[in-house]
Design a protein around this motif. Sequence first.
Motif, PDB file in Angstrom:
ATOM      1  N   ASN A  74      22.644  -6.838  -3.537  1.00  0.00           N
ATOM      2  CA  ASN A  74      21.814  -5.640  -3.367  1.00  0.00           C
ATOM      3  C   ASN A  74      20.816  -5.520  -4.507  1.00  0.00           C
ATOM      4  OD1 ASN A  74      23.118  -4.880  -1.019  1.00  0.00           O
ATOM      5  ND2 ASN A  74      24.519  -3.476  -2.040  1.00  0.00           N
ATOM      6  N   GLU A  75      21.266  -5.778  -5.708  1.00  0.00           N
ATOM      7  CA  GLU A  75      20.392  -5.682  -6.884  1.00  0.00           C
ATOM      8  C   GLU A  75      19.200  -6.626  -6.763  1.00  0.00           C
ATOM      9  OE1 GLU A  75      20.855  -7.044 -11.399  1.00  0.00           O
ATOM     10  OE2 GLU A  75      22.181  -5.370 -10.885  1.00  0.00           O
ATOM     11  N   ALA A  76      19.446  -7.853  -6.351  1.00  0.00           N
ATOM     12  CA  ALA A  76      18.357  -8.821  -6.187  1.00  0.00           C
ATOM     13  C   ALA A  76      17.397  -8.370  -5.088  1.00  0.00           C
ATOM     14  CB  ALA A  76      18.915 -10.206  -5.860  1.00  0.00           C
ATOM     15  N   ALA A  77      17.924  -7.834  -4.014  1.00  0.00           N
ATOM     16  CA  ALA A  77      17.088  -7.378  -2.903  1.00  0.00           C
ATOM     17  C   ALA A  77      16.212  -6.200  -3.321  1.00  0.00           C
ATOM     18  CB  ALA A  77      17.959  -6.992  -1.712  1.00  0.00           C
ATOM     19  N   PHE A  78      16.784  -5.226  -4.021  1.00  0.00           N
ATOM     20  CA  PHE A  78      16.006  -4.075  -4.477  1.00  0.00           C
ATOM     21  C   PHE A  78      14.952  -4.490  -5.496  1.00  0.00           C
ATOM     22  CE2 PHE A  78      19.409  -1.627  -2.558  1.00  0.00           C
ATOM     23  CZ  PHE A  78      18.726  -0.533  -2.048  1.00  0.00           C
ATOM     24  N   SER A  79      15.301  -5.397  -6.370  1.00  0.00           N
ATOM     25  CA  SER A  79      14.348  -5.872  -7.375  1.00  0.00           C
ATOM     26  C   SER A  79      13.170  -6.587  -6.721  1.00  0.00           C
ATOM     27  CB  SER A  79      15.064  -6.808  -8.353  1.00  0.00           C
ATOM     28  OG  SER A  79      14.159  -7.341  -9.284  1.00  0.00           O
ATOM     29  N   TYR A  80      13.462  -7.454  -5.775  1.00  0.00           N
ATOM     30  CA  TYR A  80      12.404  -8.186  -5.079  1.00  0.00           C
ATOM     31  C   TYR A  80      11.524  -7.230  -4.279  1.00  0.00           C
ATOM     32  CZ  TYR A  80      10.047 -11.806  -2.419  1.00  0.00           C
ATOM     33  OH  TYR A  80       9.085 -12.622  -1.864  1.00  0.00           O
ATOM     34  N   ALA A  81      12.140  -6.269  -3.599  1.00  0.00           N
ATOM     35  CA  ALA A  81      11.370  -5.290  -2.822  1.00  0.00           C
ATOM     36  C   ALA A  81      10.465  -4.467  -3.737  1.00  0.00           C
ATOM     37  CB  ALA A  81      12.306  -4.391  -2.025  1.00  0.00           C
ATOM     38  N   SER A  82      10.927  -4.148  -4.921  1.00  0.00           N
ATOM     39  CA  SER A  82      10.089  -3.420  -5.881  1.00  0.00           C
ATOM     40  C   SER A  82       8.912  -4.277  -6.325  1.00  0.00           C
ATOM     41  CB  SER A  82      10.916  -2.999  -7.094  1.00  0.00           C
ATOM     42  OG  SER A  82      11.857  -2.021  -6.715  1.00  0.00           O
ATOM     43  N   ASP A  83       9.160  -5.554  -6.552  1.00  0.00           N
ATOM     44  CA  ASP A  83       8.059  -6.468  -6.891  1.00  0.00           C
ATOM     45  C   ASP A  83       7.047  -6.534  -5.746  1.00  0.00           C
ATOM     46  OD1 ASP A  83       9.294  -7.014  -9.302  1.00  0.00           O
ATOM     47  OD2 ASP A  83      10.053  -8.986  -8.679  1.00  0.00           O
ATOM     48  N   MET A  84       7.538  -6.521  -4.512  1.00  0.00           N
ATOM     49  CA  MET A  84       6.643  -6.586  -3.359  1.00  0.00           C
ATOM     50  C   MET A  84       5.881  -5.273  -3.177  1.00  0.00           C
ATOM     51  SD  MET A  84       6.729  -9.669  -2.443  1.00  0.00           S
ATOM     52  CE  MET A  84       7.003 -10.022  -4.182  1.00  0.00           C
ATOM     53  N   GLN A  85       6.441  -4.168  -3.673  1.00  0.00           N
ATOM     54  CA  GLN A  85       5.704  -2.908  -3.630  1.00  0.00           C
ATOM     55  C   GLN A  85       4.482  -2.992  -4.541  1.00  0.00           C
ATOM     56  OE1 GLN A  85       7.911   0.704  -4.301  1.00  0.00           O
ATOM     57  NE2 GLN A  85       6.144   1.974  -3.824  1.00  0.00           N
ATOM     58  N   VAL A  86       4.634  -3.635  -5.674  1.00  0.00           N
ATOM     59  CA  VAL A  86       3.499  -3.833  -6.574  1.00  0.00           C
ATOM     60  C   VAL A  86       2.448  -4.708  -5.884  1.00  0.00           C
ATOM     61  CG1 VAL A  86       2.779  -4.842  -8.782  1.00  0.00           C
ATOM     62  CG2 VAL A  86       4.881  -3.501  -8.653  1.00  0.00           C
ATOM     63  N   LYS A  87       2.900  -5.752  -5.207  1.00  0.00           N
ATOM     64  CA  LYS A  87       1.979  -6.631  -4.470  1.00  0.00           C
ATOM     65  C   LYS A  87       1.278  -5.869  -3.347  1.00  0.00           C
ATOM     66  CE  LYS A  87       1.901 -11.123  -2.187  1.00  0.00           C
ATOM     67  NZ  LYS A  87       2.670 -12.324  -1.870  1.00  0.00           N
ATOM     68  N   ALA A  88       2.012  -5.042  -2.621  1.00  0.00           N
ATOM     69  CA  ALA A  88       1.427  -4.253  -1.534  1.00  0.00           C
ATOM     70  C   ALA A  88       0.420  -3.243  -2.086  1.00  0.00           C
ATOM     71  CB  ALA A  88       2.522  -3.540  -0.746  1.00  0.00           C
ATOM     72  N   THR A  89       0.733  -2.668  -3.231  1.00  0.00           N
ATOM     73  CA  THR A  89      -0.186  -1.719  -3.869  1.00  0.00           C
ATOM     74  C   THR A  89      -1.469  -2.420  -4.284  1.00  0.00           C
ATOM     75  OG1 THR A  89       1.660  -0.343  -4.618  1.00  0.00           O
ATOM     76  CG2 THR A  89      -0.441  -0.077  -5.779  1.00  0.00           C
ATOM     77  N   ALA A  90      -1.343  -3.610  -4.851  1.00  0.00           N
ATOM     78  CA  ALA A  90      -2.534  -4.368  -5.258  1.00  0.00           C
ATOM     79  C   ALA A  90      -3.411  -4.692  -4.051  1.00  0.00           C
ATOM     80  CB  ALA A  90      -2.120  -5.647  -5.982  1.00  0.00           C
ATOM     81  N   ALA A  91      -2.797  -5.087  -2.956  1.00  0.00           N
ATOM     82  CA  ALA A  91      -3.560  -5.387  -1.744  1.00  0.00           C
ATOM     83  C   ALA A  91      -4.240  -4.128  -1.216  1.00  0.00           C
ATOM     84  CB  ALA A  91      -2.643  -5.985  -0.670  1.00  0.00           C
ATOM     85  N   ALA A  92      -3.567  -2.991  -1.306  1.00  0.00           N
ATOM     86  CA  ALA A  92      -4.146  -1.723  -0.853  1.00  0.00           C
ATOM     87  C   ALA A  92      -5.315  -1.306  -1.750  1.00  0.00           C
ATOM     88  CB  ALA A  92      -3.074  -0.642  -0.813  1.00  0.00           C
ATOM     89  N   ILE A  93      -5.190  -1.531  -3.046  1.00  0.00           N
ATOM     90  CA  ILE A  93      -6.296  -1.231  -3.970  1.00  0.00           C
ATOM     91  C   ILE A  93      -7.520  -2.043  -3.581  1.00  0.00           C
ATOM     92  CG2 ILE A  93      -7.120  -1.566  -6.343  1.00  0.00           C
ATOM     93  CD1 ILE A  93      -4.260  -0.782  -7.261  1.00  0.00           C
ATOM     94  N   THR A  94      -7.326  -3.331  -3.355  1.00  0.00           N
ATOM     95  CA  THR A  94      -8.430  -4.208  -2.970  1.00  0.00           C
ATOM     96  C   THR A  94      -9.074  -3.737  -1.676  1.00  0.00           C
ATOM     97  OG1 THR A  94      -7.401  -6.089  -4.083  1.00  0.00           O
ATOM     98  CG2 THR A  94      -9.049  -6.598  -2.408  1.00  0.00           C
ATOM     99  N   ALA A  95      -8.254  -3.377  -0.700  1.00  0.00           N
ATOM    100  CA  ALA A  95      -8.784  -2.909   0.590  1.00  0.00           C
ATOM    101  C   ALA A  95      -9.599  -1.631   0.417  1.00  0.00           C
ATOM    102  CB  ALA A  95      -7.643  -2.688   1.579  1.00  0.00           C
ATOM    103  N   ALA A  96      -9.097  -0.688  -0.379  1.00  0.00           N
ATOM    104  CA  ALA A  96      -9.812   0.574  -0.594  1.00  0.00           C
ATOM    105  C   ALA A  96     -11.116   0.341  -1.349  1.00  0.00           C
ATOM    106  CB  ALA A  96      -8.920   1.565  -1.348  1.00  0.00           C
ATOM    107  N   GLN A  97     -11.070  -0.536  -2.354  1.00  0.00           N
ATOM    108  CA  GLN A  97     -12.293  -0.834  -3.101  1.00  0.00           C
ATOM    109  C   GLN A  97     -13.326  -1.508  -2.209  1.00  0.00           C
ATOM    110  OE1 GLN A  97     -10.532  -3.062  -6.333  1.00  0.00           O
ATOM    111  NE2 GLN A  97     -10.641  -1.305  -7.707  1.00  0.00           N
ATOM    112  N   ASN A  98     -12.894  -2.409  -1.360  1.00  0.00           N
ATOM    113  CA  ASN A  98     -13.828  -3.067  -0.425  1.00  0.00           C
ATOM    114  C   ASN A  98     -14.423  -2.056   0.538  1.00  0.00           C
ATOM    115  OD1 ASN A  98     -13.394  -5.576  -1.583  1.00  0.00           O
ATOM    116  ND2 ASN A  98     -11.884  -6.203  -0.067  1.00  0.00           N
ATOM    117  N   LYS A  99     -13.604  -1.145   1.033  1.00  0.00           N
ATOM    118  CA  LYS A  99     -14.108  -0.115   1.941  1.00  0.00           C
ATOM    119  C   LYS A  99     -15.153   0.744   1.233  1.00  0.00           C
ATOM    120  CE  LYS A  99     -12.655   4.053   4.437  1.00  0.00           C
ATOM    121  NZ  LYS A  99     -11.544   4.975   4.671  1.00  0.00           N
ATOM    122  N   ARG A 100     -14.861   1.118   0.004  1.00  0.00           N
ATOM    123  CA  ARG A 100     -15.810   1.950  -0.749  1.00  0.00           C
ATOM    124  C   ARG A 100     -17.111   1.201  -1.021  1.00  0.00           C
ATOM    125  NH1 ARG A 100     -12.217   5.454  -5.113  1.00  0.00           N
ATOM    126  NH2 ARG A 100     -10.909   6.490  -3.548  1.00  0.00           N
TER     127      ARG A 100
END
Length: 104
Positions: A74-100
């Motif tokens: 469980n610990e490894a899964a939660f840690s990896y999912a948290s890392d992927m949240q950072v990746k998803a946030t970065a992709a969302a930042i890029t998308a919003a900046q491109n839209k702007r």
Amino acid sequence: RDQVRMESYEALPTSSQKRVQTAVQQYIQCSIQKVLELDDGQRHVGRLAWTASESCVLNKNKIIHAMVQGGTTNEAAFSYASDMQVKATAAAITAAQNKRSNNR
């Protein structure tokens, strides 16, 4: 006897890694879609993108579920999912900046 649980994404079998990556891609797409829906061009992009990634909690949970089902702790899964949240946030930042940029 209890099965020995793996401590990382990299330790998963290839088939499980593919299931996890499918869940990751769905999470990233959800975050991008949400940020584009929420962005009015006025708010701080980073905070907006983080909020978008947090609103995709079901997708984040799919990552955790796929990893645990594949054999990680469980610990490894939660840690990896948290890392992927950072990746998803970065992709969302890029998308919003491109839209702007395209709206100027």
